[in-house]
Design an enzyme around this catalytic site. Structure first.
Site, short mmCIF file in Angstrom:
data_model
loop_
_atom_site.label_atom_id
_atom_site.label_comp_id
_atom_site.label_asym_id
_atom_site.label_seq_id
_atom_site.Cartn_x
_atom_site.Cartn_y
_atom_site.Cartn_z
N GLU A 274 37.91 35.60 50.28
CA GLU A 274 37.84 36.85 49.53
C GLU A 274 37.49 38.02 50.43
O GLU A 274 38.01 39.11 50.26
CB GLU A 274 36.81 36.73 48.39
CG GLU A 274 37.23 35.80 47.27
CD GLU A 274 38.53 36.23 46.62
OE1 GLU A 274 38.89 37.42 46.68
OE2 GLU A 274 39.22 35.36 46.05
N TYR A 358 33.10 42.45 42.77
CA TYR A 358 34.36 41.70 42.79
C TYR A 358 34.18 40.35 43.50
O TYR A 358 34.56 39.30 42.98
CB TYR A 358 35.46 42.52 43.48
CG TYR A 358 36.60 41.63 43.87
CD1 TYR A 358 37.51 41.21 42.91
CD2 TYR A 358 36.72 41.12 45.17
CE1 TYR A 358 38.52 40.33 43.24
CE2 TYR A 358 37.72 40.25 45.50
CZ TYR A 358 38.62 39.85 44.53
OH TYR A 358 39.61 38.96 44.85
N ASP A 376 40.21 43.84 40.97
CA ASP A 376 40.59 44.36 42.29
C ASP A 376 41.83 45.24 42.09
O ASP A 376 42.23 45.51 40.95
CB ASP A 376 40.82 43.22 43.29
CG ASP A 376 42.13 42.50 43.02
OD1 ASP A 376 42.68 42.62 41.90
OD2 ASP A 376 42.62 41.80 43.93
N CYS A 430 54.03 42.12 39.43
CA CYS A 430 53.70 43.48 38.96
C CYS A 430 53.27 44.31 40.17
O CYS A 430 52.17 44.82 40.25
CB CYS A 430 52.59 43.40 37.92
SG CYS A 430 52.38 44.91 36.98
N CYS A 440 58.44 38.70 34.43
CA CYS A 440 56.99 38.72 34.20
C CYS A 440 56.60 37.78 33.06
O CYS A 440 57.17 37.85 31.96
CB CYS A 440 56.56 40.14 33.87
SG CYS A 440 54.81 40.25 33.55
FE1 SF4 Z 1 53.79 44.54 35.10
FE2 SF4 Z 1 54.77 42.56 33.67
FE3 SF4 Z 1 54.23 44.85 32.50
FE4 SF4 Z 1 56.28 44.69 34.14
S1 SF4 Z 1 56.07 43.62 32.22
S2 SF4 Z 1 54.75 46.29 34.09
S3 SF4 Z 1 55.55 43.25 35.65
S4 SF4 Z 1 52.76 43.48 33.45
#
Ligand code: SF4
Length: 689
Positions: A274, A358, A376, A430, A440
């Protein structure tokens, strides 16, 4: 209506040092000193005194000089008496029923048998009693050495606080507000009231949990920015963990965390990873991590290492103080904690130097399975997008909100995996600039994506000429929402989900110039050797080695810089150095997190050894191989590479040997035949010269 009610605070205490201290206070008259309360065993620290002024009408107990222990006794007795009029709860409730006209905790205490409060001249007096108002006593803390409590009044309208007899102050607030007062003498009462559930019930439709008691915390954000549906939370956890099990990267620290049976070794392995991963890419860290764990597989081994060894291994990873602090903390665990790592996130943060919230959360959740969240950069990005948080994500209010969210979301049975999954999602799917929303695993929970889809649907319907309703843009309303994008920077359709998160503009890095001289001699086998010196043990690049260097003032001419460096070397070596003898190599630019550093590089060949001033920093001659194995920064490696490149050019025939002043070895743009043309330039019809 809540919005037009008023709350009256009648407090006899000093407000010095608080936001409400503008009023001068007449000295309160003295009250009878006799106290009918039973004697309390002496305490080590003097108890706070509760002063009453003016005496509440019909007060059953004159409480002047009552200690907090006595107050506590009184409180217990009031509750145990079973008399609604004699309890704090009843007093608070009564105050609420009077339309939110709250005198003060002391009045609630002193109101005793009557269940009333000190008369006040508030604007609500004489009005017909409205429905009960919520009243809550907020958190207490030490501020500037003075005990202070926050009285949080969840009543809309106007807050009228009688801070001193005969004086009042009107403080407008909306929905929920917070009045900070110097309430040392009232701490016991406020705390007692809070602990005993003395708060009146929140209004219908609002949970008590939503009423934040933290100092300075704003009203709870709208549900649009929260995860309030347990079914959705469960689904999100399942989706994310399922994806993580299928797609997670195989990383050495994950393997160690999963296979190491010894708790301390496991926590140590996670801790090292970490710390290394802070501000550094996974791909860069892997090699460093493997070498580190091979050299120091346990805390005990690391505690015995020297700082020089740590710096050597850390060289090139950047942010060098991380390695130093890690080693200091390992020493502390071995010497003060008998080699045992603290077992909770709270203790890790409290006991280990350099371990912040964190890192503590990550170690505790991954190594000990403590159900605690982590926040984070990756988590900030994912959560802000999931819940359309467009306020400045580096502001304390937003960070607090994200921590609350992370703690609420974390999977109770697999906290470590959940936290890693959230970070993995931010690192691989993301991502900041081009998130892979189609892949996602939590897209169905993502409000940023939903908004984009709605806009796309609206646009396509318009293209086909279909009558379309104006899309629901899902804003919280006009202004006021602490988590929505500011009105000055509204949602930008062209950015899509990358509208979130947003940060305040970054501070420009400081510009600095440093002259560096590569002093070179021929070693015993004819190979070149370089002189390096050690930097001070604190500050930037503490304890690392570098070529003799001199920070330069801004605006110096070339000759002035050269002369300044020659003077510096002369003083240091104790022998004459002619400025013209310094060969200009070039400029090397290196960006530190907060400094835009330019090294002006010179070289100076020496015939033999030099006698250095023993009072100056440590120094040594190193071969090229030893140089790269030493604790030197990346910037110094660039300096040597620039020097070697120049020497190679000089030794190869047909190439110019002189570098022009201002020529950069890094980041210099090229021009001419090799330049890649833009498509537009390529297709453009050539014009006559
Ligand atoms: Fe992020 Fe998933 Fe939302 Fe797209 S759908 S903005 S990758 S959380």
């Amino acid at each position: 209506m809540e919005g037009h009610s008023s709350v009256k605070l009648s407090l006899c205490t000093s407000t010095t040092g608080t936001r409400h201290r503008a009023m001068a206070a007449p000295a309160p008259p003295r009250l009878p000193t006799a106290c009918p309360l039973p004697p309390i065993a002496p305490r080590r620290r003097p108890a706070r005194r509760l002063r009453l002024f003016p005496p509440p009408a019909g007060a059953a107990l004159p409480l002047r000089n009552a200690s907090s222990a006595q107050i506590s006794f009184l409180r217990k007795r009031a509750f145990s008496s079973g008399s609604p009029a004699g309890s704090f709860r009843a007093a608070a409730g009564a105050a609420g029923r009077r339309g939110g006209v709250v005198s003060s905790p002391r009045a609630l205490i002193g109101s005793g048998a009557q269940g009333g409060h000190a008369p006040s001249s508030g604007r609500r007096e004489g009005a017909s009693p409205p429905p009960p108002r919520p009243v809550s006593i907020g958190s207490r803390e030490k501020v500037g050495g003075a005990a202070r409590s926050d009285l949080s009044l969840r009543v809309g309208g106007v807050c009228e606080g009688n801070v001193f007899p005969g004086k009042s102050r009107v403080v407008p607030f909306l929905g929920s507000s917070r009045v900070s007062l110097d309430m040392g003498p009232l701490r016991a009462a406020a705390g007692g009231l809070r602990r005993s559930g003395g708060r009146a019930a929140p209004p219908a439709g609002r949970s008590r949990k939503g009423a934040s008691l933290r100092r300075g915390a704003p009203a709870p954000p709208p549900t649009r920015h929260l995860f309030s549906d347990p079914a959705e939370i469960a689904a999100l956890r399942g989706d994310l963990l399922g994806w993580y099990d299928r797609c997670k990267r195989d990383l050495p620290w994950r393997t160690l965390a999963a296979t190491e049976l010894d708790t301390d070794r496991r926590a140590y392995a996670v801790w090292v990873s970490e710390v290394m991963l802070q501000q550094t890419q996974v791909a860069t860290v892997i090699d460093y991590y493997n070498r580190w764990m091979q050299k120091w597989p346990t805390l005990q081994a690391l505690a015995q290492a020297s700082l020089e060894e740590v710096n050597e291994l850390w060289a090139g990873l950047g942010y060098y103080s991380r390695g130093k602090r890690l080693q200091e903390a390992a020493k502390k665990v071995v010497s003060e904690l008998a080699g045992q790592m603290p077992r909770t996130a709270e203790d890790l943060q409290k006991l280990l130097p350099g371990v912040g919230r964190y890192t503590a959360g990550a170690i505790a959740s991954i190594s000990y399975r403590q159900a605690t969240g982590v926040v984070d950069g990756n988590v900030i990005r994912v959560l802000c997008r999931l819940r359309c948080i467009g306020a400045d994500s580096s502001s304390p209010a937003v960070i607090d909100q994200l921590w609350d969210m992370a703690n609420a979301l974390v999977d109770r049975s697999r906290p470590g995996d959940f936290n890693q999954a959230l970070m993995e999602l931010g690192a691989t799917v993301c991502v900041p600039k081009a998130p892979l929303c189609g892949e996602c695993p939590v897209k169905q929970h993502c409000r940023a994506r939903r908004r984009v889809e709605k806009e796309l649907a609206f646009t396509s319907q318009q293209l086909f000429g279909k009558p379309t309703p104006v899309p629901d843009v899902e804003d919280c309303g006009v202004g006021g929402c602490p988590l929505c994008p500011p009105a000055t920077e509204p949602w930008d359709s062209s950015l899509g989900v990358t509208n979130f998160p947003r940060k305040a503009a970054k501070k420009q890095p400081r510009v600095a110039r440093t002259a560096s001289c590569v002093l070179e001699r021929r070693g015993c086998h004819g190979a070149p050797e370089y002189l390096i010196v050690q930097r001070p043990s604190s500050g930037l690049l503490a304890g690392l080695w570098e070529f003799p260097s001199l920070p330069l003032a801004q605006g110096l001419q070339e000759e002035e810089e050269r002369q300044a460096l020659a003077d510096h070397l002369q003083a240091w070596m104790g022998q004459p150095v002619v400025a013209k003898g310094l060969q200009f190599i070039g400029e090397v630019v290196h960006i530190f997190s907060h400094i835009h550093q330019t090294y002006v590089v010179y070289s100076l060949p020496l015939d033999g050894d030099v006698t250095l001033d023993p009072a100056s920093s440590s120094s040594r001659w190193v071969t090229e191989e030893e140089f790269y194995a030493s604790a030197v920064s990346t910037a110094m490696k660039k300096v040597l590479k620039a020097c070697e490149k120049q020497h190679r050019k000089e030794s190869s025939p047909g190439k110019g040997s002189k570098r022009k002043r201002g020529a950069k070895t890094q980041g210099a743009s090229s021009s001419g035949g090799g330049t890649q043309l833009s498509l537009y330039t390529f297709l453009r019809v050539p014009t006559a010269p």
